[in-house]
Design a protein around this motif. Structure first.
Motif, PDB file in Angstrom:
ATOM      1  N   ASP A  21      15.414  -5.160  -5.934  1.00  0.00           N
ATOM      2  CA  ASP A  21      15.845  -4.207  -5.062  1.00  0.00           C
ATOM      3  C   ASP A  21      15.465  -4.007  -3.953  1.00  0.00           C
ATOM      4  OD1 ASP A  21      17.909  -3.476  -7.524  1.00  0.00           O
ATOM      5  OD2 ASP A  21      16.664  -2.222  -8.292  1.00  0.00           O
ATOM      6  N   LEU A  22      13.903  -4.100  -3.808  1.00  0.00           N
ATOM      7  CA  LEU A  22      13.182  -3.864  -2.719  1.00  0.00           C
ATOM      8  C   LEU A  22      13.609  -5.056  -1.758  1.00  0.00           C
ATOM      9  CD1 LEU A  22       9.449  -3.204  -3.875  1.00  0.00           C
ATOM     10  CD2 LEU A  22      10.839  -1.974  -2.203  1.00  0.00           C
ATOM     11  N   ASP A  23      13.798  -6.243  -2.054  1.00  0.00           N
ATOM     12  CA  ASP A  23      14.187  -7.453  -1.426  1.00  0.00           C
ATOM     13  C   ASP A  23      15.745  -6.926  -0.592  1.00  0.00           C
ATOM     14  OD1 ASP A  23      12.438  -9.529  -1.517  1.00  0.00           O
ATOM     15  OD2 ASP A  23      13.507 -10.352  -3.092  1.00  0.00           O
ATOM     16  N   ALA A  24      16.647  -6.415  -1.317  1.00  0.00           N
ATOM     17  CA  ALA A  24      17.864  -6.068  -0.656  1.00  0.00           C
ATOM     18  C   ALA A  24      17.534  -4.893   0.250  1.00  0.00           C
ATOM     19  CB  ALA A  24      18.836  -5.506  -1.640  1.00  0.00           C
ATOM     20  N   LEU A  25      16.552  -3.954  -0.181  1.00  0.00           N
ATOM     21  CA  LEU A  25      16.490  -2.704   0.741  1.00  0.00           C
ATOM     22  C   LEU A  25      15.801  -3.263   2.087  1.00  0.00           C
ATOM     23  CD1 LEU A  25      16.350   0.291   1.206  1.00  0.00           C
ATOM     24  CD2 LEU A  25      14.238   0.365   0.116  1.00  0.00           C
ATOM     25  N   ILE A  26      14.769  -4.200   2.115  1.00  0.00           N
ATOM     26  CA  ILE A  26      14.000  -4.751   3.221  1.00  0.00           C
ATOM     27  C   ILE A  26      15.165  -5.422   4.052  1.00  0.00           C
ATOM     28  CG2 ILE A  26      12.557  -6.354   3.914  1.00  0.00           C
ATOM     29  CD1 ILE A  26      10.822  -5.630   1.488  1.00  0.00           C
ATOM     30  N   ASP A  27      15.988  -6.083   3.511  1.00  0.00           N
ATOM     31  CA  ASP A  27      17.103  -6.886   4.318  1.00  0.00           C
ATOM     32  C   ASP A  27      17.959  -5.923   4.834  1.00  0.00           C
ATOM     33  OD1 ASP A  27      16.142  -9.294   3.395  1.00  0.00           O
ATOM     34  OD2 ASP A  27      17.601  -9.593   1.787  1.00  0.00           O
ATOM     35  N   ARG A  28      18.372  -4.655   4.365  1.00  0.00           N
ATOM     36  CA  ARG A  28      18.993  -3.908   4.898  1.00  0.00           C
ATOM     37  C   ARG A  28      18.329  -3.106   6.021  1.00  0.00           C
ATOM     38  NH1 ARG A  28      20.664  -2.379  -0.108  1.00  0.00           N
ATOM     39  NH2 ARG A  28      19.196  -0.464  -0.081  1.00  0.00           N
ATOM     40  N   THR A  29      17.239  -2.710   5.774  1.00  0.00           N
ATOM     41  CA  THR A  29      16.353  -2.081   6.916  1.00  0.00           C
ATOM     42  C   THR A  29      16.263  -2.953   8.082  1.00  0.00           C
ATOM     43  OG1 THR A  29      15.480  -1.057   4.976  1.00  0.00           O
ATOM     44  CG2 THR A  29      14.550  -0.793   7.045  1.00  0.00           C
ATOM     45  N   ALA A  30      16.025  -4.252   7.810  1.00  0.00           N
ATOM     46  CA  ALA A  30      15.656  -5.243   8.842  1.00  0.00           C
ATOM     47  C   ALA A  30      16.888  -5.229   9.787  1.00  0.00           C
ATOM     48  CB  ALA A  30      15.473  -6.464   8.333  1.00  0.00           C
ATOM     49  N   ASP A  31      18.265  -4.883   9.402  1.00  0.00           N
ATOM     50  CA  ASP A  31      19.297  -5.106  10.209  1.00  0.00           C
ATOM     51  C   ASP A  31      19.601  -3.786  11.211  1.00  0.00           C
ATOM     52  OD1 ASP A  31      19.871  -7.571   9.155  1.00  0.00           O
ATOM     53  OD2 ASP A  31      21.381  -6.753   7.642  1.00  0.00           O
ATOM     54  N   GLU A  32      18.767  -2.627  10.662  1.00  0.00           N
ATOM     55  CA  GLU A  32      18.959  -1.434  11.481  1.00  0.00           C
ATOM     56  C   GLU A  32      18.476  -1.475  12.836  1.00  0.00           C
ATOM     57  OE1 GLU A  32      17.534   1.661   8.932  1.00  0.00           O
ATOM     58  OE2 GLU A  32      18.973   1.445   7.539  1.00  0.00           O
ATOM     59  N   GLN A  33      18.952  -0.950  13.697  1.00  0.00           N
ATOM     60  CA  GLN A  33      18.326  -0.569  14.962  1.00  0.00           C
ATOM     61  C   GLN A  33      18.298   0.648  15.479  1.00  0.00           C
ATOM     62  OE1 GLN A  33      17.325  -3.169  16.832  1.00  0.00           O
ATOM     63  NE2 GLN A  33      18.138  -4.708  15.536  1.00  0.00           N
ATOM     64  N   PRO A  34      16.870   1.269  15.808  1.00  0.00           N
ATOM     65  CA  PRO A  34      15.800   0.498  15.782  1.00  0.00           C
ATOM     66  C   PRO A  34      15.295   0.417  14.460  1.00  0.00           C
ATOM     67  CG  PRO A  34      15.344   2.783  16.443  1.00  0.00           C
ATOM     68  CD  PRO A  34      16.839   2.698  16.359  1.00  0.00           C
ATOM     69  N   VAL A  35      14.205  -0.747  14.479  1.00  0.00           N
ATOM     70  CA  VAL A  35      13.744  -1.078  13.141  1.00  0.00           C
ATOM     71  C   VAL A  35      12.434  -0.156  12.830  1.00  0.00           C
ATOM     72  CG1 VAL A  35      12.537  -2.692  11.788  1.00  0.00           C
ATOM     73  CG2 VAL A  35      14.396  -3.336  12.803  1.00  0.00           C
ATOM     74  N   ASP A  36      12.307   0.536  11.809  1.00  0.00           N
ATOM     75  CA  ASP A  36      11.233   1.353  11.688  1.00  0.00           C
ATOM     76  C   ASP A  36      10.029   0.492  11.040  1.00  0.00           C
ATOM     77  OD1 ASP A  36       9.257   3.227  10.549  1.00  0.00           O
ATOM     78  OD2 ASP A  36      10.942   4.504   9.651  1.00  0.00           O
ATOM     79  N   GLU A  37       9.266   0.280  11.966  1.00  0.00           N
ATOM     80  CA  GLU A  37       8.169  -0.889  11.665  1.00  0.00           C
ATOM     81  C   GLU A  37       7.058  -0.390  10.333  1.00  0.00           C
ATOM     82  OE1 GLU A  37       8.044  -3.991  12.158  1.00  0.00           O
ATOM     83  OE2 GLU A  37       9.505  -3.660  13.648  1.00  0.00           O
ATOM     84  N   LEU A  38       6.818   1.021  10.525  1.00  0.00           N
ATOM     85  CA  LEU A  38       6.057   1.555   9.521  1.00  0.00           C
ATOM     86  C   LEU A  38       6.577   1.526   7.790  1.00  0.00           C
ATOM     87  CD1 LEU A  38       3.352   2.890   8.786  1.00  0.00           C
ATOM     88  CD2 LEU A  38       4.321   5.002   9.309  1.00  0.00           C
ATOM     89  N   MET A  39       8.017   1.930   7.964  1.00  0.00           N
ATOM     90  CA  MET A  39       8.511   1.612   6.648  1.00  0.00           C
ATOM     91  C   MET A  39       8.696   0.293   6.070  1.00  0.00           C
ATOM     92  SD  MET A  39      12.107   3.565   5.269  1.00  0.00           S
ATOM     93  CE  MET A  39      13.264   2.430   6.306  1.00  0.00           C
ATOM     94  N   MET A  40       8.843  -0.524   7.204  1.00  0.00           N
ATOM     95  CA  MET A  40       9.144  -1.765   6.872  1.00  0.00           C
ATOM     96  C   MET A  40       7.798  -2.480   6.228  1.00  0.00           C
ATOM     97  SD  MET A  40      11.925  -3.337   7.021  1.00  0.00           S
ATOM     98  CE  MET A  40      11.822  -4.989   7.291  1.00  0.00           C
ATOM     99  N   ARG A  41       6.681  -2.098   6.735  1.00  0.00           N
ATOM    100  CA  ARG A  41       5.204  -2.490   6.301  1.00  0.00           C
ATOM    101  C   ARG A  41       4.996  -2.031   5.072  1.00  0.00           C
ATOM    102  NH1 ARG A  41       3.249  -1.676  11.444  1.00  0.00           N
ATOM    103  NH2 ARG A  41       2.508   0.120  10.779  1.00  0.00           N
ATOM    104  N   ARG A  42       5.265  -1.081   4.685  1.00  0.00           N
ATOM    105  CA  ARG A  42       5.102  -0.024   3.546  1.00  0.00           C
ATOM    106  C   ARG A  42       6.086  -0.729   2.338  1.00  0.00           C
ATOM    107  NH1 ARG A  42       5.141   6.115   5.301  1.00  0.00           N
ATOM    108  NH2 ARG A  42       3.001   6.268   6.243  1.00  0.00           N
ATOM    109  N   LEU A  43       7.422  -0.990   2.606  1.00  0.00           N
ATOM    110  CA  LEU A  43       8.228  -1.728   1.597  1.00  0.00           C
ATOM    111  C   LEU A  43       7.770  -3.058   1.419  1.00  0.00           C
ATOM    112  CD1 LEU A  43      11.600  -0.578   3.253  1.00  0.00           C
ATOM    113  CD2 LEU A  43      10.636  -0.008   0.949  1.00  0.00           C
ATOM    114  N   LYS A  44       7.321  -3.586   2.535  1.00  0.00           N
ATOM    115  CA  LYS A  44       6.945  -5.140   1.969  1.00  0.00           C
ATOM    116  C   LYS A  44       5.483  -5.273   1.345  1.00  0.00           C
ATOM    117  CE  LYS A  44       9.112  -7.315   5.844  1.00  0.00           C
ATOM    118  NZ  LYS A  44       8.918  -8.306   7.104  1.00  0.00           N
ATOM    119  N   LYS A  45       4.700  -4.364   1.516  1.00  0.00           N
ATOM    120  CA  LYS A  45       3.387  -4.171   0.873  1.00  0.00           C
ATOM    121  C   LYS A  45       3.472  -3.718  -0.691  1.00  0.00           C
ATOM    122  CE  LYS A  45      -1.020  -1.914   1.053  1.00  0.00           C
ATOM    123  NZ  LYS A  45      -2.078  -0.941   1.823  1.00  0.00           N
TER     124      LYS A  45
END
Length: 67
Positions: A21-45
């Motif tokens: 589920d996190l993989d899918a969420l990270i993929d969807r979030t990466a496609d958004e513009q602008p990318v929320d870098e802080l949220m991406m770091r938290r999700l990846k962590k």
């Protein structure tokens, strides 16, 4: 049946599902513009922490015998 709900194998399946589920969420979030870098770091962590938990549980369930 109740013990099956709390078995380590069941917990491992749930962790793998959460990781997917996190993989899918990270993929969807990466496609958004602008990318929320802080949220991406938290999700990846969080995904990495889950991967570590999965690895520890897999090792506990199936310890490798010394060669």
């Amino acid at each position: 049946m109740n013990s099956n709900l709390h078995s380590p194998e069941r917990h491992l399946i749930e962790l793998r599902m959460e990781h997917a589920d996190l993989d899918a969420l990270i993929d969807r979030t990466a496609d958004e513009q602008p990318v929320d870098e802080l949220m991406m770091r938290r999700l990846k962590k969080r995904r990495l922490a889950l991967r570590d938990k999965i690895s520890r549980l897999e090792l506990a369930l199936d310890p490798k015998e010394p060669a």
